[in-house]
Design a protein around this motif. Structure first.
Motif, short mmCIF file in Angstrom:
data_model
loop_
_atom_site.label_atom_id
_atom_site.label_comp_id
_atom_site.label_asym_id
_atom_site.label_seq_id
_atom_site.Cartn_x
_atom_site.Cartn_y
_atom_site.Cartn_z
N ARG A 591 0.84 -1.20 0.00
CA ARG A 591 0.00 0.00 0.00
C ARG A 591 0.88 1.26 0.00
NH1 ARG A 591 -2.54 -1.37 4.07
NH2 ARG A 591 -4.23 -2.47 3.00
N ALA A 592 1.91 1.27 0.85
CA ALA A 592 2.79 2.44 0.92
C ALA A 592 3.61 2.59 -0.35
CB ALA A 592 3.72 2.32 2.13
N ALA A 593 4.01 1.48 -0.94
CA ALA A 593 4.84 1.54 -2.15
C ALA A 593 4.01 1.78 -3.40
CB ALA A 593 5.62 0.24 -2.31
N GLY A 594 2.71 1.56 -3.35
CA GLY A 594 1.87 1.71 -4.53
C GLY A 594 1.95 0.54 -5.47
N THR A 595 2.60 -0.54 -5.06
CA THR A 595 2.77 -1.69 -5.95
C THR A 595 1.53 -2.57 -6.01
OG1 THR A 595 3.86 -2.76 -4.07
CG2 THR A 595 5.27 -1.82 -5.77
N TRP A 596 0.54 -2.31 -5.13
CA TRP A 596 -0.69 -3.09 -5.19
C TRP A 596 -1.35 -2.97 -6.57
CZ3 TRP A 596 -5.04 -0.41 -6.40
CH2 TRP A 596 -5.00 0.98 -6.20
#
Length: 812
Positions: A591-596
């Motif tokens: 979620r923090a990395a935006g990789t979802w």
């Protein structure tokens, strides 16, 4: 010394010996074979318009041919052919007086041939009675040295000077190409002056190869290297393809590309011919522009930018060839404040000269060059300059130049025009600021923030190392604070553009081996080697790249984004890879990395036959309930519903839910739509399907879904079940006939399935199986339904029987 003399005279009308002329006296040692070579060399033709009976003054004004020629046996000939007063029917004849010089024998006094062009030795008559002339022991020069008046002549011929000198140089080569160089002058004495210029300008061996004549009517047939002609013969010479210089006409417009010739022309126009000998004493090619340009500049001769660059470049390669006095004068000339036409190539050459002299000469000598270079770097925008070392500006000279240029540097760096400013320009300004001790600490963060993305953008425009790379690496090597700030800025950019940063690091080997963490840069530097070693195993590449960061994605989620971007830059992970990524880090980290979002792409883009896609969709919906929304959420819910349709017990209303989710997920990926439709229709064709779901499906009259139902019903698994399971066949008959008033899509499809799918299956059954179908239809429906089945089944048979009877009647 013994030089044989030769006299020749033109034939008079009626002479029977020769049509052109005859030798009237020949000295010893000149063979008949040589005379045959000499005769065309001493020939003469009057110019157009010459009077048949000229007065004495007219006779003296006719052109004379002064000739220097090489003969086949290695000997040479120097002579003059001049018009002379004739008698009787030939009032004008010509007389040639020549001297034969044996091979290897120099002219008396070691003179050059051109020095004899005004010699008092030349006569216009044959010795009395044709007596054999005595060999000469001397060939005195003219009444004045050959150099006399050449300065004035050179100035008067300034527009032609460089082009003629360039052609004379080429004509003096050991094997010149093409025919003779043609010098067109109204007076043949001016042609001799051109040859005098060549004698001073060219090296001795070149001058001795330069055969010539000052006058001829037939330049195209001459075997000499330089010929003089009158203006009326210029057109014929051009038609013969010769190099023609009409010095009696309008000045030429185009200059010569020969830099040596241009430099020589400037020397002559400066009335300093003594510099040619001085330049020949320097090492190197005698026709290189560098030595002559160096001597010219040292003696105050003004040169152009290309010639100054040649001088600086030559001196940079041979700094030992000049004494301290000449070096000082050369530096003074190159750095003169009065020069306003300097070019980039000149500054580059001056930079190389400074590098060669730095440390060899006192700083006071090289300081003007250093000041010139940094001034150009700041004001001229030359990003390729080789800058001086920092200690070149120690003391008052450095303070003075820093006081002038420092404010200009800071103003430009602060302007924020980094996007429009060439990258090399920013790098150069930062280097010059340090060089001059200009304090730009407060500006550095903003400069670096603009510089970092510009580096990536410019490096991506062309393959291979970018042009700014050497200067950038020197900047980072020189300035620790700039290196630290720039590497930090690139590390911050890497999570958003990891591929661009990785490609940049492949082209520019940035030094980030120090104590800075730089996890993202280290990953970008690791990925090329990992891909080379591990090939297509992207999971292994991802683990190796992530290890290079030195940080866990749990501690720093952005390394997760960088690693994923490096390995799957231009594509989505496969379902298997996405499940690995989901398990390798927590949902909070994704979620923090935006990789979802990459994981969602993997699920939605999976092929229709990928089994794990539905499980991945289920896990993603649970892990990222707030992040996934809109079309993507509906598509994942549709995938999750497919999982329930095939393996579980979906909530009631699933037929309608498929349609609803499909509409919300538009535009739906083709593979996902195929998977959803297949799961739905297979569930609707199952023996235990709820009737309410089929009712909702039929009443929707959804053409796409009904088409998918039709395809599944016609597939071999359904056909096999119809043939082998009477109860299933009865169930399909009941449902395919139960909705006669549904929409046109269903009505048409159901009728086709009854006729084309169910009927062949029933015909293939045994009588007992058909009876079981009929009994099941009646039991699950009504007696009316059973009658309908019998009528439907019989109608086909009766139809065939009726057609057979009709056929027999027609045949009878």
């Amino acid at each position: 010394m013994s030089l044989a003399q030769v006299h020749y005279i033109s034939a008079a009308p009626g002479d029977a010996e020769k049509t052109a002329g005859r030798f009237t006296a020949v000295g010893p040692g000149v063979s008949q074979a040589l005379l045959a070579e000499i005769e065309p060399l001493v020939g003469y033709a009057l110019p157009d318009g010459a009077s048949d009976r000229p007065a004495d003054a007219e006779l003296r004004s006719l052109p004379q041919a002064f000739t220097y020629a090489a003969l086949s046996d290695g000997s040479r000939l120097v002579g003059r052919t001049a018009p002379a007063r004739g008698e009787g029917p030939a009032p004008v004849r010509f007389h040639a007086h020549a001297v034969h010089i044996p091979s290897g024998v120099p002219l008396p006094g070691d003179r050059l041939p051109v020095e004899a062009w005004r010699s008092p030795h030349w006569v216009s008559v044959t010795p009395v009675g044709g007596a054999l002339p005595d060999p000469l022991g001397a060939l005195p020069p003219g009444p004045a040295p050959v150099r006399e008046g050449l300065d004035d002549f050179a100035v008067s011929r300034g527009p032609w000077l460089a082009a003629v000198l360039a052609d004379l140089r080429r004509a003096s080569e050991e094997a010149p190409a093409g025919g003779p160089v043609v010098l067109v002058e109204r007076q043949n004495a001016d042609v001799a002056r051109w040859l005098g210029l060549a004698a001073v300008t060219l090296p001795r061996d070149s001058v001795e190869r330069l055969t010539f004549t000052t006058y001829t009517r037939r330049p195209g047939s001459s075997a000499l290297r330089v010929v003089g002609a009158l203006p009326e013969d210029a057109a014929a010479a051009r038609e013969a393809g010769l190099r023609v210089h009409v010095c009696a006409d309008r000045p030429p417009v185009d200059g010569t590309p020969d830099m040596w010739a241009r430099t020589a022309a400037r020397v002559w126009r400066s009335r300093a011919p003594e510099l040619f000998q001085e330049a020949r004493e320097l090492p190197g090619d005698p026709f290189a522009a560098g030595p002559l340009a160096v001597i010219a500049l040292c003696n105050g001769v003004a040169l152009g930018p290309e010639e100054r660059a040649a001088a600086a470049g030559w001196a940079a390669e041979r700094p030992y060839a000049l004494d301290a006095e000449r070096i000082g004068r050369l530096v003074e000339a190159l750095a003169s404040p009065g020069i306003d036409d300097r070019t980039g190539s000149e500054f580059d050459a001056v930079g190389r000269l400074f590098g060669a002299l730095d440390g060899r000469c006192p700083a006071s000598v090289t300081a003007p060059l250093a000041a010139m270079l940094v001034t150009e770097a700041v004001r001229g925008g030359n990003g390729s300059l080789e800058l001086p070392r920092r200690d070149a500006f120690v003391g008052p000279d450095g303070e003075a130049i820093a006081g002038v240029l420092g404010p200009e540097i800071l103003t430009e760096l602060e302007s924020g025009a980094g996007g429009a400013r060439p990258l090399a320009r920013t790098v150069q300004l930062l280097r010059v600021a340090r060089l001059l001790g200009v304090n730009g600490t407060e500006l550095l963060p903003g400069v670096v923030d603009r510089l970092a993305p510009a580096l990536l953008a410019e490096a991506s425009e062309e393959p291979g190392p970018p042009a700014f790379a050497p200067a950038l690496l020197e900047l980072l090597d020189e300035q620790f604070d700039v290196r630290t700030a720039l590497l930090g800025a690139l590390d911050r950019i890497a999570p958003a553009a990891p591929g661009a940063v990785a490609r940049f690091l492949e082209r520019v080997a940035l030094p980030f081996t120090g104590t800075q963490a730089l996890p993202h840069l280290r990953m970008c530097a690791e990925v090329p080697g990992a891909m080379t070693t591990l090939g297509r195993d992207r999971t292994a590449v991802w683990h190796r790249v992530l290890r290079a960061a030195g940080l866990s994605p749990f501690a720093e989620p952005l390394v997760l984004r960088t690693a994923v971007g490096l390995v799957w830059e231009d594509r989505a992970p496969t379902v298997e890879e996405a499940r690995m990524l989901l398990e390798a880090a927590t949902s909070d980290a994704h979620r923090a990395a935006g990789t979802w979002a990459r994981l969602v792409d993997a699920a939605l883009g999976a092929p229709a036959d990928t089994e794990d896609a539905t499980a991945l969709a289920h896990d993603l919906l649970r892990a990222f309930p707030q992040e996934i929304g809109g079309r993507e959420r509906a598509a994942l819910q549709l995938l999750d519903l497919c999982r329930d349709l095939r393996t579980g017990a979906p909530e009631p209303g699933w037929a309608e839910q498929v349609r609803t989710l499909r509409d919300r997920a538009e535009p739906l990926e083709p593979a996902l739509q195929e998977r959803a439709f297949t799961a739905l229709v297979e569930r609707l064709l199952a023996p235990d399907r709820p009737g309410a779901e089929l009712y909702d499906f039929v009443r929707s009259d959804d053409a796409e879904l009904i088409a998918a139902y039709d395809r599944a019903a016609r597939a071999e698994p359904t056909r096999t079940r119809l043939r082998t399971h009477p109860a299933y066949a009865a169930d399909c008959f009941t449902h395919w006939t139960a909705h006669p008033h549904a929409g046109p899509a269903w009505t048409t499809t159901a009728a086709a399935l009854l006729d084309e799918v169910l009927r062949p299956a029933v015909r293939a059954m045994t009588a007992e199986a058909v009876a079981e179908v009929e009994e099941t239809v009646g039991r699950t429906g009504s007696s009316g339904r059973a009658n309908a089945f019998r009528d439907w089944n019989r109608s086909r048979a009766l139809g065939r029987l009726g057609r057979r009877i009709a056929g027999r009647v027609r045949r009878g």
